[in-house]
Design a protein around this motif. Structure first.
Motif, PDB file in Angstrom:
ATOM      1  N   LEU A  79       0.711  -1.114  -0.441  1.00 19.80           N
ATOM      2  CA  LEU A  79      -0.285  -0.419  -0.397  1.00 19.80           C
ATOM      3  C   LEU A  79       0.791   1.594   0.032  1.00 19.80           C
ATOM      4  O   LEU A  79       0.609   2.084  -0.703  1.00 19.80           O
ATOM      5  CB  LEU A  79      -1.027  -0.064   1.377  1.00 19.80           C
ATOM      6  CG  LEU A  79      -1.970   0.903   1.760  1.00 19.80           C
ATOM      7  CD1 LEU A  79      -2.969   1.149   0.287  1.00 19.80           C
ATOM      8  CD2 LEU A  79      -2.286   1.107   2.713  1.00 19.80           C
ATOM      9  N   CYS A  80       1.724   1.531   1.173  1.00 16.63           N
ATOM     10  CA  CYS A  80       2.413   2.774   1.322  1.00 16.63           C
ATOM     11  C   CYS A  80       2.823   2.827  -0.575  1.00 16.63           C
ATOM     12  O   CYS A  80       3.514   4.576  -0.956  1.00 16.63           O
ATOM     13  CB  CYS A  80       4.056   1.759   1.917  1.00 16.63           C
ATOM     14  SG  CYS A  80       5.343   3.535   1.832  1.00 16.63           S
ATOM     15  N   ALA A  81       3.435   1.716  -1.014  1.00 13.75           N
ATOM     16  CA  ALA A  81       4.771   2.106  -2.479  1.00 13.75           C
ATOM     17  C   ALA A  81       3.449   2.745  -3.577  1.00 13.75           C
ATOM     18  O   ALA A  81       3.324   3.542  -4.133  1.00 13.75           O
ATOM     19  CB  ALA A  81       5.050   0.445  -3.240  1.00 13.75           C
ATOM     20  N   GLN A  82       2.081   2.228  -3.086  1.00 13.66           N
ATOM     21  CA  GLN A  82       0.782   2.916  -4.420  1.00 13.66           C
ATOM     22  C   GLN A  82       0.954   4.151  -3.587  1.00 13.66           C
ATOM     23  O   GLN A  82       0.339   4.578  -4.870  1.00 13.66           O
ATOM     24  CB  GLN A  82      -0.528   1.845  -4.023  1.00 13.66           C
ATOM     25  CG  GLN A  82      -0.512   0.413  -4.839  1.00 13.66           C
ATOM     26  CD  GLN A  82      -1.925  -0.330  -4.172  1.00 13.66           C
ATOM     27  OE1 GLN A  82      -2.465  -0.007  -3.873  1.00 13.66           O
ATOM     28  NE2 GLN A  82      -1.467  -1.511  -5.052  1.00 13.66           N
ATOM     29  N   LYS A  88       2.542  11.159  -5.940  1.00 15.11           N
ATOM     30  CA  LYS A  88       3.378  12.153  -6.344  1.00 15.11           C
ATOM     31  C   LYS A  88       3.128  12.640  -7.890  1.00 15.11           C
ATOM     32  O   LYS A  88       2.774  13.814  -8.327  1.00 15.11           O
ATOM     33  CB  LYS A  88       4.610  10.818  -6.903  1.00 15.11           C
ATOM     34  CG  LYS A  88       5.797  12.086  -7.899  1.00 15.11           C
ATOM     35  CD  LYS A  88       6.233  12.872  -6.358  1.00 15.11           C
ATOM     36  CE  LYS A  88       7.543  14.041  -7.546  1.00 15.11           C
ATOM     37  NZ  LYS A  88       7.767  15.260  -7.358  1.00 15.11           N
ATOM     38  N   GLU A  89       2.053  12.013  -8.522  1.00 13.73           N
ATOM     39  CA  GLU A  89       1.511  11.681  -9.996  1.00 13.73           C
ATOM     40  C   GLU A  89       0.155  12.586  -9.785  1.00 13.73           C
ATOM     41  O   GLU A  89       0.353  12.897 -10.773  1.00 13.73           O
ATOM     42  CB  GLU A  89       1.454  10.142 -10.762  1.00 13.73           C
ATOM     43  CG  GLU A  89       2.669   9.944 -10.750  1.00 13.73           C
ATOM     44  CD  GLU A  89       2.860   8.641 -11.561  1.00 13.73           C
ATOM     45  OE1 GLU A  89       1.638   7.443 -11.986  1.00 13.73           O
ATOM     46  OE2 GLU A  89       4.027   7.539 -11.360  1.00 13.73           O
ATOM     47  N   HIS A  90      -0.313  12.091  -8.876  1.00 15.58           N
ATOM     48  CA  HIS A  90      -2.110  12.907  -9.093  1.00 15.58           C
ATOM     49  C   HIS A  90      -1.903  14.286  -8.314  1.00 15.58           C
ATOM     50  O   HIS A  90      -2.748  14.816  -8.382  1.00 15.58           O
ATOM     51  CB  HIS A  90      -2.744  12.019  -8.646  1.00 15.58           C
ATOM     52  CG  HIS A  90      -3.686  10.923  -9.646  1.00 15.58           C
ATOM     53  ND1 HIS A  90      -4.073  10.816 -10.854  1.00 15.58           N
ATOM     54  CD2 HIS A  90      -1.992   9.582  -9.724  1.00 15.58           C
ATOM     55  CE1 HIS A  90      -3.731   9.913 -11.288  1.00 15.58           C
ATOM     56  NE2 HIS A  90      -3.068   8.646 -10.920  1.00 15.58           N
ATOM     57  N   GLN A  91      -1.129  14.269  -7.215  1.00 13.80           N
ATOM     58  CA  GLN A  91      -1.393  15.303  -6.409  1.00 13.80           C
ATOM     59  C   GLN A  91      -0.059  16.188  -6.348  1.00 13.80           C
ATOM     60  O   GLN A  91      -0.084  17.443  -5.467  1.00 13.80           O
ATOM     61  CB  GLN A  91      -1.816  14.850  -5.226  1.00 13.80           C
ATOM     62  CG  GLN A  91      -2.607  14.057  -4.598  1.00 13.80           C
ATOM     63  CD  GLN A  91      -4.010  14.966  -4.270  1.00 13.80           C
ATOM     64  OE1 GLN A  91      -4.363  15.956  -4.871  1.00 13.80           O
ATOM     65  NE2 GLN A  91      -5.008  14.384  -4.507  1.00 13.80           N
ATOM     66  N   LYS A  92       0.679  15.911  -6.986  1.00 16.33           N
ATOM     67  CA  LYS A  92       2.476  16.333  -6.992  1.00 16.33           C
ATOM     68  C   LYS A  92       2.554  16.987  -6.035  1.00 16.33           C
ATOM     69  O   LYS A  92       3.649  18.090  -5.666  1.00 16.33           O
ATOM     70  CB  LYS A  92       1.812  17.733  -7.900  1.00 16.33           C
ATOM     71  CG  LYS A  92       0.988  17.564  -9.319  1.00 16.33           C
ATOM     72  CD  LYS A  92       2.036  17.208 -10.219  1.00 16.33           C
ATOM     73  CE  LYS A  92       1.166  16.688 -12.154  1.00 16.33           C
ATOM     74  NZ  LYS A  92       0.167  15.499 -11.702  1.00 16.33           N
ATOM     75  N   LEU A  93       2.813  16.462  -4.569  1.00 17.38           N
ATOM     76  CA  LEU A  93       3.579  16.509  -3.369  1.00 17.38           C
ATOM     77  C   LEU A  93       4.624  15.812  -3.259  1.00 17.38           C
ATOM     78  O   LEU A  93       5.242  14.784  -3.938  1.00 17.38           O
ATOM     79  CB  LEU A  93       2.475  15.354  -1.724  1.00 17.38           C
ATOM     80  CG  LEU A  93       1.080  16.423  -2.847  1.00 17.38           C
ATOM     81  CD1 LEU A  93       0.508  15.347  -1.711  1.00 17.38           C
ATOM     82  CD2 LEU A  93       1.155  17.787  -1.837  1.00 17.38           C
ATOM     83  N   TYR A 176      -7.989   4.882   0.023  1.00 14.69           N
ATOM     84  CA  TYR A 176      -7.040   5.651   0.577  1.00 14.69           C
ATOM     85  C   TYR A 176      -7.129   7.190  -0.526  1.00 14.69           C
ATOM     86  O   TYR A 176      -7.315   8.295  -0.657  1.00 14.69           O
ATOM     87  CB  TYR A 176      -6.057   5.169  -0.022  1.00 14.69           C
ATOM     88  CG  TYR A 176      -5.066   4.925  -0.932  1.00 14.69           C
ATOM     89  CD1 TYR A 176      -4.333   6.307  -1.330  1.00 14.69           C
ATOM     90  CD2 TYR A 176      -4.618   3.522  -1.323  1.00 14.69           C
ATOM     91  CE1 TYR A 176      -3.727   6.362  -2.288  1.00 14.69           C
ATOM     92  CE2 TYR A 176      -4.777   3.258  -2.074  1.00 14.69           C
ATOM     93  CZ  TYR A 176      -3.326   4.327  -3.001  1.00 14.69           C
ATOM     94  OH  TYR A 176      -3.458   4.500  -4.287  1.00 14.69           O
ATOM     95  N   ARG A 177      -7.409   7.179  -1.985  1.00 10.85           N
ATOM     96  CA  ARG A 177      -7.924   8.030  -2.763  1.00 10.85           C
ATOM     97  C   ARG A 177      -8.729   8.816  -2.542  1.00 10.85           C
ATOM     98  O   ARG A 177      -8.300  10.283  -2.652  1.00 10.85           O
ATOM     99  CB  ARG A 177      -7.756   7.180  -3.987  1.00 10.85           C
ATOM    100  CG  ARG A 177      -6.716   6.473  -4.721  1.00 10.85           C
ATOM    101  CD  ARG A 177      -6.448   5.931  -6.124  1.00 10.85           C
ATOM    102  NE  ARG A 177      -5.514   5.590  -6.697  1.00 10.85           N
ATOM    103  CZ  ARG A 177      -5.685   4.066  -6.029  1.00 10.85           C
ATOM    104  NH1 ARG A 177      -6.452   3.370  -5.946  1.00 10.85           N
ATOM    105  NH2 ARG A 177      -4.726   2.800  -6.059  1.00 10.85           N
ATOM    106  N   ASP A 178      -9.839   8.744  -1.943  1.00 13.28           N
ATOM    107  CA  ASP A 178     -10.596   9.409  -2.162  1.00 13.28           C
ATOM    108  C   ASP A 178     -10.921  10.294  -1.060  1.00 13.28           C
ATOM    109  O   ASP A 178     -11.442  11.729  -0.710  1.00 13.28           O
ATOM    110  CB  ASP A 178     -11.854   9.059  -1.535  1.00 13.28           C
ATOM    111  CG  ASP A 178     -13.030   8.120  -3.238  1.00 13.28           C
ATOM    112  OD1 ASP A 178     -11.862   8.575  -3.964  1.00 13.28           O
ATOM    113  OD2 ASP A 178     -13.291   7.371  -3.680  1.00 13.28           O
ATOM    114  N   CYS A 179     -10.311   9.644   0.165  1.00 12.11           N
ATOM    115  CA  CYS A 179      -9.462  10.249   1.235  1.00 12.11           C
ATOM    116  C   CYS A 179      -8.607  11.316   1.966  1.00 12.11           C
ATOM    117  O   CYS A 179      -9.065  12.706   1.675  1.00 12.11           O
ATOM    118  CB  CYS A 179      -9.430   9.004   2.376  1.00 12.11           C
ATOM    119  SG  CYS A 179     -10.734   7.678   3.190  1.00 12.11           S
ATOM    120  N   LEU A 180      -7.690  10.845   0.660  1.00  9.56           N
ATOM    121  CA  LEU A 180      -6.563  11.959   0.526  1.00  9.56           C
ATOM    122  C   LEU A 180      -6.918  12.935   0.236  1.00  9.56           C
ATOM    123  O   LEU A 180      -6.690  13.904   0.460  1.00  9.56           O
ATOM    124  CB  LEU A 180      -5.427  11.250   0.304  1.00  9.56           C
ATOM    125  CG  LEU A 180      -5.138  10.567   1.745  1.00  9.56           C
ATOM    126  CD1 LEU A 180      -3.606   9.614   1.005  1.00  9.56           C
ATOM    127  CD2 LEU A 180      -4.329  11.468   2.595  1.00  9.56           C
TER     128      LEU A 180
END
Ligand SMILES: NC(=O)c1ccc[n+]([C@@H]2O[C@H](COP(=O)([O-])OP(=O)(O)OC[C@H]3O[C@@H](n4cnc5c(N)ncnc54)[C@H](O)[C@@H]3O)[C@@H](O)[C@H]2O)c1
Ligand SMILES: Nc1ncnc2c1ncn2[C@@H]1O[C@H](COP(=O)(O)OP(=O)(O)OP(=O)(O)O)[C@@H](O)[C@H]1O
Length: 376
Positions: A79-82, A88-93, A176-180
């Motif tokens: 999960l951490c790797a995903q 990085k790719e979707h939120q540019k963080l 996790y995607r929706d939550c974050l």
């Protein structure tokens, strides 16, 4: 219309005016401040303090996330790797992880070379100024671990549940995607969890702290008999007033967040985490009348091993880092100025109730059937 005499008499009475102020022990001696208690025509009211639901609104976009993970778990590693890839790719963080985790990620692929980490404790002590948000992947122990990394201010923590009980981990990892996404946009409902700061005093007569830095706990500090088979003897003081001597297996000084952990197992009350206070819960006291106490937030508790004690006592902090307290040593504990803000899935009350129902099966009982005797 004729006004009754009693009303006329009350309205002509003059109340003496007064001011309430509160004080706290600051570095530069005791500081007095005015409270938010208001004085409507001489009457004390706390109406302004009753709204306790805390909401976090970002004033600028979060830039950097720290991900902390429970060790030795394959599902957490995957999960951490995903999550790193998606952030990085979707939120540019910018992303920070622990040194152990960066090795795991790089062993998987050189793609993860953008991930940052730290080299030593001095860099950890500056993390709070670099990180906007902390994500934990694990159980309650991982939330305790995250809190222990921050000796001062703590960034908001988003705890994802990858443990078994998960009392403080309201977020489901599958979503996790929706939550974050929603947390990064804000606003976020927050539980402000109080912490305790503890100091060990060697040879109490000297009254000097062993370390300058306090040890901060999110759940509790426990003073117990360790491997000794003797009863512990602990003299307890509250702001220099004698409270009691604990004779038993030990004493738990717990935050309200920790009230559902060890303190609960020792017979303490469950308290909502945002209630400020210190729980004073004995462990197996050899007495018929030792009920647990809840002390107010402003007190300093001192637990002293008497000089005539048969054996040393042991202090542990959130279940870790045992320290021996010899006869004459003491532990001093008070509310820390740096709480731990954890993001809520629903809101602070909703999450607390869900945890005590789903995690502890609180007050679970078969419902009484309608089919039986009734009052006529
Ligand atoms: N008899 C007991 O219940 C007992 C004994 C020792 C330690 N503990 C607790 O374990 C904590 C350390 O947790 P860990 O995960 O590192 O060790 P651990 O792996 O031994 O977990 C202890 C259990 O306590 C639960 N827990 C932790 N904090 C909680 C909280 N605030 N509310 C409800 N449950 C909570 C965890 O989910 C876990 O199931 C200590 O702070 C102490 O409170 C409990
Ligand atoms: N990042 C970390 N580095 C080192 N130790 C950690 C880290 N995260 C958690 N731990 C330790 O790992 C242990 C287990 O963690 P955690 O409680 O989160 O998982 P769990 O036991 O599977 O969950 P639960 O308590 O819900 O059953 C705890 O003692 C905790 O202190």
């Amino acid at each position: 219309m004729k006004i009754p005499n009693s009303v006329v008499q009350i309205s002509t009475l003059k109340q003496a005016s007064f001011k309430l102020s509160w004080w706290c022990k600051g570095d530069n001696g005791d500081q007095h401040k005015h409270d938010i208690v208001s004085f409507e025509k001489g009457n004390i009211t706390t109406a302004g303090r009753t709204s306790k639901q805390i909401s976090l609104k970002w004033e600028s976009n979060p830039q950097t996330v720290l991900i902390l993970t429970k060790p030795n778990s394959v599902s957490v590693r995957i999960l951490c790797a995903q999550m790193v890839r998606w952030l990085k790719e979707h939120q540019k963080l910018n992303i920070f992880v622990e040194p152990r985790v960066i090795s795991e990620l790089l062993a998987e692929s050189s793609y993860f070379s953008f991930v940052q980490t730290w080299k030593d404790d001095s860099e950890i002590s500056r993390l709070h100024s670099k990180v906007d948000l902390v994500v934990t992947l694990g159980g309650d122990g991982t939330v305790l671990w995250a809190a222990s990394m921050f000796k001062g201010p703590v960034p908001p923590i988003v705890p994802f549940s990858l443990g078994s009980l998960g009392f403080m981990t309201p977020f489901h990892s599958e979503h996790y995607r929706d939550c974050l996404d929603s947390i990064l946009r804000g606003p976020v409902s927050i539980t402000l969890r109080h912490r305790l700061q503890c100091y060990v005093i060697r040879d109490a007569a000297k009254n000097e702290y062993e370390t300058e830095e306090p040890i901060l706990v999110l759940n509790e500090v426990t003073i117990d008999r360790g491997i000794s088979s003797y009863l512990t003897n602990l003299e307890c003081y509250c702001d220099n007033s004698f409270v009691t001597t604990v004779q038993g297996d030990g004493l738990i000084l717990s935050t309200t967040s920790g009230s559902t952990a060890y303190s609960l197992a020792a017979g303490g009350s469950m308290v909502h985490p945002q209630v400020p206070g210190i729980l004073f819960t004995p462990i197996c006291p050899h007495s018929l009348s030792f009920r647990p106490l809840i002390l107010p937030e402003n007190v300093t508790v001192r637990v002293q091993v008497p000089f005539n004690s048969r054996s040393p006592a042991w202090a542990s902090f959130d279940g870790k880092d045992r320290k021996q307290l010899a006869a004459g040593d003491a532990l001093v504990c008070s509310m820390a100025p740096w709480p731990v803000p954890t993001a809520c899935s629903a809101d602070s009350m909703g999450d607390f109730l869900r945890s005590i129902h789903e995690g502890l099966h609180w007050n679970l009982r078969k419902t009484q059937s309608f089919d039986g005797p009734r009052e006529s």
